[in-house]
Design a protein around this motif. Structure first.
Motif, PDB file in Angstrom:
ATOM      1  N   LYS A 295      -0.079  -2.335   7.939  1.00 42.72           N
ATOM      2  CA  LYS A 295       0.923  -2.015   6.926  1.00 42.72           C
ATOM      3  C   LYS A 295       1.363  -3.243   6.139  1.00 42.72           C
ATOM      4  O   LYS A 295       1.828  -3.117   5.004  1.00 42.72           O
ATOM      5  N   THR A 296       1.235  -4.429   6.727  1.00 45.66           N
ATOM      6  CA  THR A 296       1.647  -5.641   6.015  1.00 45.66           C
ATOM      7  C   THR A 296       0.775  -5.912   4.792  1.00 45.66           C
ATOM      8  O   THR A 296       1.172  -6.666   3.899  1.00 45.66           O
ATOM      9  N   PHE A 297      -0.390  -5.291   4.753  1.00 45.45           N
ATOM     10  CA  PHE A 297      -1.302  -5.535   3.631  1.00 45.45           C
ATOM     11  C   PHE A 297      -0.852  -4.847   2.352  1.00 45.45           C
ATOM     12  O   PHE A 297      -1.366  -5.157   1.275  1.00 45.45           O
ATOM     13  N   ASP A 298       0.085  -3.928   2.440  1.00 47.41           N
ATOM     14  CA  ASP A 298       0.595  -3.301   1.221  1.00 47.41           C
ATOM     15  C   ASP A 298       1.136  -4.355   0.265  1.00 47.41           C
ATOM     16  O   ASP A 298       0.968  -4.253  -0.959  1.00 47.41           O
ATOM     17  N   ALA A 299       1.778  -5.387   0.820  1.00 47.92           N
ATOM     18  CA  ALA A 299       2.396  -6.422  -0.017  1.00 47.92           C
ATOM     19  C   ALA A 299       1.361  -7.334  -0.665  1.00 47.92           C
ATOM     20  O   ALA A 299       1.593  -7.843  -1.769  1.00 47.92           O
ATOM     21  N   THR A 300       0.249  -7.568   0.002  1.00 47.87           N
ATOM     22  CA  THR A 300      -0.758  -8.452  -0.588  1.00 47.87           C
ATOM     23  C   THR A 300      -1.657  -7.697  -1.570  1.00 47.87           C
ATOM     24  O   THR A 300      -1.945  -8.190  -2.668  1.00 47.87           O
ATOM     25  N   ILE A 301      -2.079  -6.518  -1.192  1.00 52.58           N
ATOM     26  CA  ILE A 301      -2.965  -5.738  -2.067  1.00 52.58           C
ATOM     27  C   ILE A 301      -2.279  -5.403  -3.382  1.00 52.58           C
ATOM     28  O   ILE A 301      -2.921  -5.359  -4.439  1.00 52.58           O
ATOM     29  N   ALA A 302      -0.968  -5.221  -3.346  1.00 44.98           N
ATOM     30  CA  ALA A 302      -0.227  -4.865  -4.561  1.00 44.98           C
ATOM     31  C   ALA A 302      -0.367  -5.907  -5.650  1.00 44.98           C
ATOM     32  O   ALA A 302      -0.331  -5.572  -6.851  1.00 44.98           O
ATOM     33  N   VAL A 303      -0.523  -7.183  -5.290  1.00 44.00           N
ATOM     34  CA  VAL A 303      -0.612  -8.235  -6.301  1.00 44.00           C
ATOM     35  C   VAL A 303      -2.062  -8.607  -6.607  1.00 44.00           C
ATOM     36  O   VAL A 303      -2.318  -9.587  -7.314  1.00 44.00           O
TER      37      VAL A 303
END
Length: 373
Positions: A75-83
Motif C-alpha cells: 500500500k505504501t507504493f500508492d504514494a510513489t506511483i502517483a508521482v
C-alpha cells in the motif's frame, strides 16, 4: 535522506562495503525514490503526500512498510506511483535511481517496474518504457562523468492480479534491443499464481526471453513450483520460502543434517538463483515461520546448503536501505567476511540477464575489486 551516502564497513572497519563492486538484481523503481523527489513531483502535480519534509516522509515510508504483511507493505507504493505518471517524472526517477546505485558501488543493476501502473496521465505503455530508458541513460552518463561505470537493464513487470500479462510480455519483447532485458510478474502473490499468466510465459518462451518471477515471498512451495514450471523462471524473486521444503533432521555443535524436498532439490541442483532481500523479507513477514529477527532468516542455511543465493534491496525507500547496508547486516548477523560477500556478488553476476560475454566481464570486474579490497 539519501541512504547511499552512508559508508558501510567490514572486518573491523578496514574494508568499505560501499566501495566494493556489487550487482543488484531485485530493485523496484517505484520503491527507490528519493523522498525529496516525491515531495517536489507531488507539489508540481498537486498531489498530497503524507509529510512535507523529506526526513519525515522517509520515516513515514519506513514505519508503514514494517507491517508484517506483503499486502499492507504494497500500500505504501500508492504514494510513489502517483508521482510517476508523466514522462518527466518517470525520467527523473529513473535517472536518480541509477545515480543512487552508482553511489552505492553497484556495477550492474536490473531495475524492475510495471508500466501498466503509469498510464493515468495519458502515456502509452511504450512511452513509459522509453521515458524510463531515457532516465537510465542519463543516469549512466552522469555516473560515468563522476568516474563510475555501470550497466543497467530494465525488467518489465506485469501485475499478477491483473489480466495484461501477454500485453506486457509483448511490450517487453518490443523493447528487448532498447534497454529491456527481462520480464517479471509482481504484486499480491497468494491467490495469484504464475499459471494465471501462462499465455504470456508461453509467448516469452517462444521469443527466448528471460524471465524472473516473484515467488516464495507471501506464498509457499506451490507458488514456487508454478513460477518454475508455468513461468519457466530462470530466477526466483525472493524465493525465501523454498526453506519450507527443507527438513532439519538433527543438528549438533558443528553440523546441521537436512533433507531436501523435491522442489528445493530442483532449485538447488539446477542453481536457480534466489533473489533474497533480508530487510524486506522481515518487513513483509516472509520469514515469519522462522522468526522475526534477521538472525532467524534462512539465508545462511540456504547459503551453506549450496543454493545460489543473491543479496538484494527490493525497495530501498521502504526498507531505508542500500545494497551495502544489506550486505553489512548479513555480515553482522552471520559472521560473513569478504569471501562470502564476494560469493554473493559472483552469484548475482552469473544470474544476471546480460549476454554471456558481459557476465564474464562482470565476474572479472568483481573479482578484481574484491582482490584490491
Amino acid at each position: 535522506m539519501n541512504t547511499t551516502a552512508n559508508e558501510y564497513l567490514l572486518e573491523g572497519g578496514r574494508t568499505s562495503i560501499t566501495e566494493l563492486p556489487k550487482v543488484s538484481l531485485h530493485d523496484h523503481l517505484d520503491g527507490g525514490l528519493r523522498p525529496q523527489t516525491i515531495i517536489e513531483l507531488a507539489d508540481e502535480a498537486g498531489i498530497d503526500v503524507p509529510a512535507e519534509e523529506s526526513a519525515e516522509l522517509a520515516q513515514w515510508f519506513s514505519d508503514h512498510a514494517n507491517s508484517g504483511s506483503l499486502v499492507d507493505y504494497l500500500k505504501t507504493f500508492d504514494a510513489t506511483i502517483a508521482v510517476m505518471q508523466t514522462r518527466e517524472g518517470l525520467t527523473r526517477v529513473a535517472r536518480e535511481f541509477v545515480e543512487d546505485l552508482a553511489a552505492d558501488g553497484v556495477v550492474h543493476g536490473e531495475v524492475r517496474w510495471a508500466p501498466e501502473q503509469h498510464l493515468t496521465r495519458g502515456l502509452s505503455l511504450d512511452e513509459t518504457v522509453e521515458a524510463v530508458q531515457q532516465g537510465i541513460d542519463e543516469g549512466i552518463d552522469a555516473a560515468r562523468h563522476n568516474g563510475h561505470h555501470l550497466s543497467i537493464g530494465q525488467l518489465v513487470t506485469a501485475m499478477r492480479h491483473a489480466d495484461r500479462g501477454l500485453e506486457i510480455a509483448e511490450l517487453a519483447v518490443r523493447h528487448r534491443d532498447r534497454g529491456v532485458i527481462g520480464f517479471d510478474i509482481a504484486g499480491a502473490e497468494a491467490g495469484f499464481p504464475a499459471s494465471r499468466h501462462r499465455t504470456a510465459f508461453d509467448y516469452l518462451a517462444t521469443q527466448l526471453f528471460p524471465v524472473t518471477v516473484h515467488a516464495g515471498e507471501a506464498d509457499g512451495i506451490e507458488s514456487i513450483r508454478s513460477a518454475l514450471f508455468d513461468g519457466r523462471a530462470l530466477r526466483l524473486g525472493h524465493g525465501v520460502r523454498i526453506a519450507e521444503d527443507i527438513t532439519i533432521e538433527r543438528q549438533d555443535d558443528e553440523n546441521v543434517y537436512v533433507t531436501l524436498g523435491p522442489t528445493a532439490q530442483w532449485v538447488r541442483d539446477r542453481e536457480i538463483p534466489l533473489e533474497l532481500s533480508p530487510s524486506s523479507n522481515l518487513q513483509t513477514g516472509a520469514i515469519a515461520a522462522w522468526g522475526d529477527e534477521l538472525i532467524d532468516h534462512p539465508f545462511d542455511l540456504l547459503y551453506q546448503l549450496g543454493f545460489r543465493v543473491t543479496v538484494n534491496t527490493d525497495n530501498r525507500l521502504m526498507s531505508a536501505t542500500t545494497l551495502s547496508r544489506e550486505l553489512s547486516i548479513l555480515a553482522d548477523a552471520f559472521g560473513y567476511g569478504l569471501e562470502q560477500l564476494e560469493d554473493f556478488q559472483l552469484n548475482a553476476a552469473a544470474a544476471s540477464f546480460l549476454p554471456l560475454e558481459e557476465r564474464e566481464e562482470l565476474v572479472e570486474r568483481i573479482s578484481a575489486g574484491f582482490a584490491d579490497a
